[in-house]
Motif scaffolding. Structure first.
Motif, PDB file in Angstrom:
ATOM      1  N   GLU A  37       0.840  -1.207   0.000  1.00 23.65           N
ATOM      2  CA  GLU A  37       0.000   0.000   0.000  1.00 23.65           C
ATOM      3  C   GLU A  37       0.875   1.259   0.000  1.00 23.65           C
ATOM      4  O   GLU A  37       1.833   1.329   0.773  1.00 23.65           O
ATOM      5  CB  GLU A  37      -0.888   0.091   1.252  1.00 23.65           C
ATOM      6  CG  GLU A  37      -1.808  -1.071   1.491  1.00 23.65           C
ATOM      7  CD  GLU A  37      -1.200  -2.057   2.490  1.00 23.65           C
ATOM      8  OE1 GLU A  37      -0.048  -2.486   2.251  1.00 23.65           O
ATOM      9  OE2 GLU A  37      -1.864  -2.357   3.484  1.00 23.65           O
ATOM     10  N   ARG A  38       0.548   2.202  -0.862  1.00 26.79           N
ATOM     11  CA  ARG A  38       1.263   3.475  -0.846  1.00 26.79           C
ATOM     12  C   ARG A  38       0.721   4.330   0.289  1.00 26.79           C
ATOM     13  O   ARG A  38      -0.481   4.275   0.609  1.00 26.79           O
ATOM     14  CB  ARG A  38       1.065   4.206  -2.181  1.00 26.79           C
ATOM     15  CG  ARG A  38       1.884   3.633  -3.304  1.00 26.79           C
ATOM     16  CD  ARG A  38       2.781   4.593  -4.038  1.00 26.79           C
ATOM     17  NE  ARG A  38       3.168   5.835  -3.464  1.00 26.79           N
ATOM     18  CZ  ARG A  38       3.327   6.946  -4.194  1.00 26.79           C
ATOM     19  NH1 ARG A  38       3.030   6.936  -5.483  1.00 26.79           N
ATOM     20  NH2 ARG A  38       3.751   8.055  -3.644  1.00 26.79           N
ATOM     21  N   LYS A  39       1.613   5.092   0.953  1.00 25.60           N
ATOM     22  CA  LYS A  39       1.135   5.992   2.016  1.00 25.60           C
ATOM     23  C   LYS A  39       1.465   7.426   1.612  1.00 25.60           C
ATOM     24  O   LYS A  39       2.460   7.669   0.925  1.00 25.60           O
ATOM     25  CB  LYS A  39       1.808   5.644   3.356  1.00 25.60           C
ATOM     26  CG  LYS A  39       1.391   4.254   3.846  1.00 25.60           C
ATOM     27  CD  LYS A  39       1.889   3.981   5.253  1.00 25.60           C
ATOM     28  CE  LYS A  39       1.376   2.625   5.742  1.00 25.60           C
ATOM     29  NZ  LYS A  39       1.781   2.352   7.144  1.00 25.60           N
ATOM     30  N   TYR A  40       0.577   8.344   2.019  1.00 28.67           N
ATOM     31  CA  TYR A  40       0.757   9.753   1.657  1.00 28.67           C
ATOM     32  C   TYR A  40       0.564  10.612   2.911  1.00 28.67           C
ATOM     33  O   TYR A  40      -0.207  10.221   3.801  1.00 28.67           O
ATOM     34  CB  TYR A  40      -0.294  10.171   0.626  1.00 28.67           C
ATOM     35  CG  TYR A  40      -0.348   9.293  -0.619  1.00 28.67           C
ATOM     36  CD1 TYR A  40      -1.185   8.171  -0.665  1.00 28.67           C
ATOM     37  CD2 TYR A  40       0.426   9.568  -1.732  1.00 28.67           C
ATOM     38  CE1 TYR A  40      -1.249   7.366  -1.799  1.00 28.67           C
ATOM     39  CE2 TYR A  40       0.361   8.764  -2.885  1.00 28.67           C
ATOM     40  CZ  TYR A  40      -0.475   7.662  -2.897  1.00 28.67           C
ATOM     41  OH  TYR A  40      -0.526   6.850  -4.016  1.00 28.67           O
ATOM     42  N   PRO A  41       1.198  11.801   2.958  1.00 29.43           N
ATOM     43  CA  PRO A  41       1.020  12.680   4.127  1.00 29.43           C
ATOM     44  C   PRO A  41      -0.448  13.068   4.280  1.00 29.43           C
ATOM     45  O   PRO A  41      -1.107  13.385   3.278  1.00 29.43           O
ATOM     46  CB  PRO A  41       1.869  13.910   3.796  1.00 29.43           C
ATOM     47  CG  PRO A  41       2.744  13.520   2.649  1.00 29.43           C
ATOM     48  CD  PRO A  41       2.074  12.408   1.926  1.00 29.43           C
ATOM     49  N   LEU A  42      -0.943  12.994   5.537  1.00 30.21           N
ATOM     50  CA  LEU A  42      -2.342  13.370   5.801  1.00 30.21           C
ATOM     51  C   LEU A  42      -2.326  14.502   6.828  1.00 30.21           C
ATOM     52  O   LEU A  42      -2.021  14.278   8.006  1.00 30.21           O
ATOM     53  CB  LEU A  42      -3.126  12.165   6.329  1.00 30.21           C
ATOM     54  CG  LEU A  42      -4.627  12.366   6.534  1.00 30.21           C
ATOM     55  CD1 LEU A  42      -5.331  12.704   5.215  1.00 30.21           C
ATOM     56  CD2 LEU A  42      -5.272  11.114   7.146  1.00 30.21           C
ATOM     57  N   THR A  43      -2.569  15.718   6.330  1.00 27.43           N
ATOM     58  CA  THR A  43      -2.509  16.903   7.215  1.00 27.43           C
ATOM     59  C   THR A  43      -3.756  17.760   7.038  1.00 27.43           C
ATOM     60  O   THR A  43      -4.096  18.134   5.912  1.00 27.43           O
ATOM     61  CB  THR A  43      -1.256  17.742   6.873  1.00 27.43           C
ATOM     62  OG1 THR A  43      -0.109  16.895   6.912  1.00 27.43           O
ATOM     63  CG2 THR A  43      -1.077  18.893   7.853  1.00 27.43           C
ATOM     64  N   LEU A  44      -4.425  18.015   8.150  1.00 34.06           N
ATOM     65  CA  LEU A  44      -5.642  18.841   8.118  1.00 34.06           C
ATOM     66  C   LEU A  44      -5.251  20.305   8.333  1.00 34.06           C
ATOM     67  O   LEU A  44      -4.469  20.608   9.240  1.00 34.06           O
ATOM     68  CB  LEU A  44      -6.606  18.390   9.233  1.00 34.06           C
ATOM     69  CG  LEU A  44      -8.014  18.958   9.169  1.00 34.06           C
ATOM     70  CD1 LEU A  44      -8.793  18.336   8.002  1.00 34.06           C
ATOM     71  CD2 LEU A  44      -8.776  18.755  10.474  1.00 34.06           C
ATOM     72  N   CYS A  45      -5.777  21.160   7.460  1.00 31.32           N
ATOM     73  CA  CYS A  45      -5.452  22.592   7.530  1.00 31.32           C
ATOM     74  C   CYS A  45      -6.729  23.420   7.510  1.00 31.32           C
ATOM     75  O   CYS A  45      -7.817  22.889   7.258  1.00 31.32           O
ATOM     76  CB  CYS A  45      -4.622  22.987   6.305  1.00 31.32           C
ATOM     77  SG  CYS A  45      -3.076  22.115   6.175  1.00 31.32           S
ATOM     78  N   VAL A  46      -6.587  24.699   7.791  1.00 30.21           N
ATOM     79  CA  VAL A  46      -7.728  25.619   7.676  1.00 30.21           C
ATOM     80  C   VAL A  46      -7.234  26.869   6.950  1.00 30.21           C
ATOM     81  O   VAL A  46      -6.078  27.284   7.119  1.00 30.21           O
ATOM     82  CB  VAL A  46      -8.331  25.975   9.064  1.00 30.21           C
ATOM     83  CG1 VAL A  46      -7.322  26.646   9.982  1.00 30.21           C
ATOM     84  CG2 VAL A  46      -9.578  26.846   8.917  1.00 30.21           C
ATOM     85  N   CYS A  47      -8.111  27.425   6.097  1.00 31.42           N
ATOM     86  CA  CYS A  47      -7.727  28.630   5.362  1.00 31.42           C
ATOM     87  C   CYS A  47      -7.871  29.846   6.271  1.00 31.42           C
ATOM     88  O   CYS A  47      -8.920  30.025   6.914  1.00 31.42           O
ATOM     89  CB  CYS A  47      -8.639  28.792   4.140  1.00 31.42           C
ATOM     90  SG  CYS A  47      -8.386  30.367   3.309  1.00 31.42           S
ATOM     91  N   TYR A  57      -2.294  18.126   1.260  1.00 31.43           N
ATOM     92  CA  TYR A  57      -1.607  17.215   0.337  1.00 31.43           C
ATOM     93  C   TYR A  57      -2.693  16.486  -0.464  1.00 31.43           C
ATOM     94  O   TYR A  57      -3.544  15.814   0.124  1.00 31.43           O
ATOM     95  CB  TYR A  57      -0.735  16.209   1.101  1.00 31.43           C
ATOM     96  CG  TYR A  57       0.114  15.369   0.156  1.00 31.43           C
ATOM     97  CD1 TYR A  57      -0.421  14.224  -0.441  1.00 31.43           C
ATOM     98  CD2 TYR A  57       1.386  15.771  -0.191  1.00 31.43           C
ATOM     99  CE1 TYR A  57       0.317  13.486  -1.343  1.00 31.43           C
ATOM    100  CE2 TYR A  57       2.143  15.040  -1.101  1.00 31.43           C
ATOM    101  CZ  TYR A  57       1.600  13.877  -1.670  1.00 31.43           C
ATOM    102  OH  TYR A  57       2.350  13.148  -2.564  1.00 31.43           O
ATOM    103  N   ILE A  58      -2.645  16.655  -1.780  1.00 32.38           N
ATOM    104  CA  ILE A  58      -3.741  16.116  -2.605  1.00 32.38           C
ATOM    105  C   ILE A  58      -3.300  14.838  -3.319  1.00 32.38           C
ATOM    106  O   ILE A  58      -2.360  14.872  -4.114  1.00 32.38           O
ATOM    107  CB  ILE A  58      -4.158  17.173  -3.676  1.00 32.38           C
ATOM    108  CG1 ILE A  58      -4.562  18.473  -2.984  1.00 32.38           C
ATOM    109  CG2 ILE A  58      -5.287  16.647  -4.560  1.00 32.38           C
ATOM    110  CD1 ILE A  58      -5.713  18.334  -2.018  1.00 32.38           C
ATOM    111  N   VAL A  59      -3.982  13.730  -3.002  1.00 30.66           N
ATOM    112  CA  VAL A  59      -3.761  12.494  -3.754  1.00 30.66           C
ATOM    113  C   VAL A  59      -4.754  12.531  -4.920  1.00 30.66           C
ATOM    114  O   VAL A  59      -5.950  12.714  -4.700  1.00 30.66           O
ATOM    115  CB  VAL A  59      -4.003  11.241  -2.881  1.00 30.66           C
ATOM    116  CG1 VAL A  59      -3.823   9.964  -3.713  1.00 30.66           C
ATOM    117  CG2 VAL A  59      -3.074  11.231  -1.676  1.00 30.66           C
ATOM    118  N   SER A  60      -4.253  12.397  -6.135  1.00 28.72           N
ATOM    119  CA  SER A  60      -5.128  12.534  -7.312  1.00 28.72           C
ATOM    120  C   SER A  60      -6.325  11.572  -7.237  1.00 28.72           C
ATOM    121  O   SER A  60      -6.141  10.381  -6.899  1.00 28.72           O
ATOM    122  CB  SER A  60      -4.334  12.236  -8.586  1.00 28.72           C
ATOM    123  OG  SER A  60      -5.245  11.924  -9.615  1.00 28.72           O
TER     124      SER A  60
END
Ligand code: DWN
Ligand code: ZN
Length: 400
Positions: A37-47, A57-60
């Motif tokens: 399984e590929r893993k990607y950064p998961l970060t919650l942000c607010v504008c 971080y956007i996974v297509s």
């Protein structure tokens, strides 16, 4: 790829919480795929400018949706919820036999099955190849692909305008929100209605439901950010409701601009908007959750612990807490597509509900906690009286 600015207003993003590198939540590996399984950064942000909560971080979507193991029809309460939503739209907006309805993110056609029963002409849009096949086998007319302005033009050319558009818990899965809204405008009849339901970010933050954070949820909406998005595209929210579904949801009904707000109680902003303090408290409580959840397994080493429900949220929860098949023997789930597969990242085997009758666990953790009303009685009927049911986010064990 890393999103430098807000997807709604191009404002600057402020990090709320980083959950580390996480696998995708709706692709459940088979035995031979374990560890790939590929893993990607998961970060919650607010504008900082428009307050839209979002991932940086956007996974297509092309990596997430073409093979998708989530089937709406596997959760009876969800089917009931969708049917009630359709009934609401029929009553409030006079949909009737022959009305044309477009269901965007139609999944396995559960909503469209109901619309068909009511004599309406439904068309579904869904990128998941495997679930489009399921919907088509049920006789539902489907367009396979992502709903974009470009696809909207093709749909408009072939099918004309629609009296109603449904988009249920799928707006969070859209990367280009502006392109999506322009597509909506193209296919909505002049007096047509949009029925849009999303998770409520205020409930998620206040109830510390961090397991709703995963890569396919690019955005997390409040009524304020939804209003901003629609109004920027000449769409007007005529009615807004909150409901407890999926841990807390917002349902809005919108039309082309120029229509009066039906709901006199409609307020542009829901209570006090979330601020820096709320986000800090949220991040702290998520850390506390992780500590307590791990301590539970340490304290119960050697006990038989199983899970019930293999929802996307369980993938985030288990991977973030570092809990896997050493601690949890198996997870029971009713979704056919998930059977014989394992939880992404932590590799706990997923088995059919029938297994419940064969096991005598000390604990059963309800990962599909949003359906506790329907599931707990079922577990209490089937599991031994000695089994304790643990419901995350409630941190209570139902005494038996
Ligand atoms: O946004 C999304 C949310 C709203 O739904 C989607 N992108 C993906 C999905 O998230 P989820 O997987 O967390 O959704 P559910 O509906 O909470 O998943 C429930 C899981 O529990 C399913 O795998 C089905 C299973 N289930 C079960 O085993 N027995 C559900 C019920 C009601 C049951 O009785
Ligand atoms: Zn913004």
């Amino acid at each position: 790829m890393k999103q430098q600015s807000c997807r709604l207003c191009k404002g600057r993003l402020q990090t709320i919480l980083s959950l580390g590198d996480m696998p995708l939540v709706n692709y459940f590996p088979i035995e031979k795929e374990i560890g790939q399984e590929r893993k990607y950064p998961l970060t919650l942000c607010v504008c900082r400018s428009c307050s839209l909560v979002q991932l940086d971080y956007i996974v297509s979507p092309d990596k997430i949706f073409p093979v998708y193991h989530y089937e709406s029809g596997a959760s009876k309460p969800l089917v009931v919820h969708l049917e009630q939503m359709v009934e609401g739209a029929i009553t409030m907006f006079g949909l009737k036999k022959g009305s044309k309805v477009l269901d965007i993110g139609a999944n396995d056609g559960s909503s469209l099955m109901y619309l068909k029963k009511k004599g309406m002409k439904g068309l579904g849009v869904e990128p998941g190849k495997n679930i489009v096949k399921l919907a088509r086998e049920r006789g539902i007319q489907m367009v396979e692909g992502f709903f974009t302005k470009k696809l909207a033009k093709t749909i408009h050319k072939k099918h004309g305008l629609f009296d109603a558009l449904f988009a249920t818990h799928m707006l969070a899965n859209v990367v280009d929100l502006h392109d999506f809204m322009e597509g909506i405008k193209l296919v909505l009849a002049p007096k047509g209605v949009i029925v849009l339901e999303v998770g409520d970010v205020e409930e998620m933050i206040q109830k510390v439901q961090f397991d709703a954070i995963y890569h396919e949820h690019y955005s997390y909406f409040s009524l304020a950010s939804l209003t901003k998005l629609l109004e920027e595209h000449g769409l007007k929210i005529v009615r807004a409701e909150k409901n407890p579904f999926h841990g807390g949801s917002i349902r809005i009904f919108a039309k082309h601009d120029g229509f009066k707000t039906q709901d006199s109680r409609f307020k542009k902003r829901e209570g006090r908007p979330l601020g820096k303090k709320n986000y800090q408290e949220f991040a702290e409580k998520v850390g506390e959750f992780r500590k307590e959840f791990r301590a539970f397994f340490k304290k119960n080493k050697g006990k038989i612990i199983v899970g019930y429900g293999a929802p996307a949220k369980a993938v985030t929860l288990l991977n973030y807490c570092g809990i896997g098949k050493k601690e949890i023997q198996l997870i029971i789930d009713t979704t056919t597509a998930k059977q014989g597969r394992v939880m992404p990242g932590v590799h706990i085997p997923i088995v059919f509900e029938e297994k419940l009758r064969e096991i005598k666990p000390d604990y059963c953790i309800l990962f599909a906690w949003n359906y506790k009303k329907e599931i707990v009685p079922k577990l209490q009927r089937v599991l031994p009286k000695t089994t304790k049911i643990i419901i995350p986010h409630k941190k209570y064990t139902t005494k038996r």
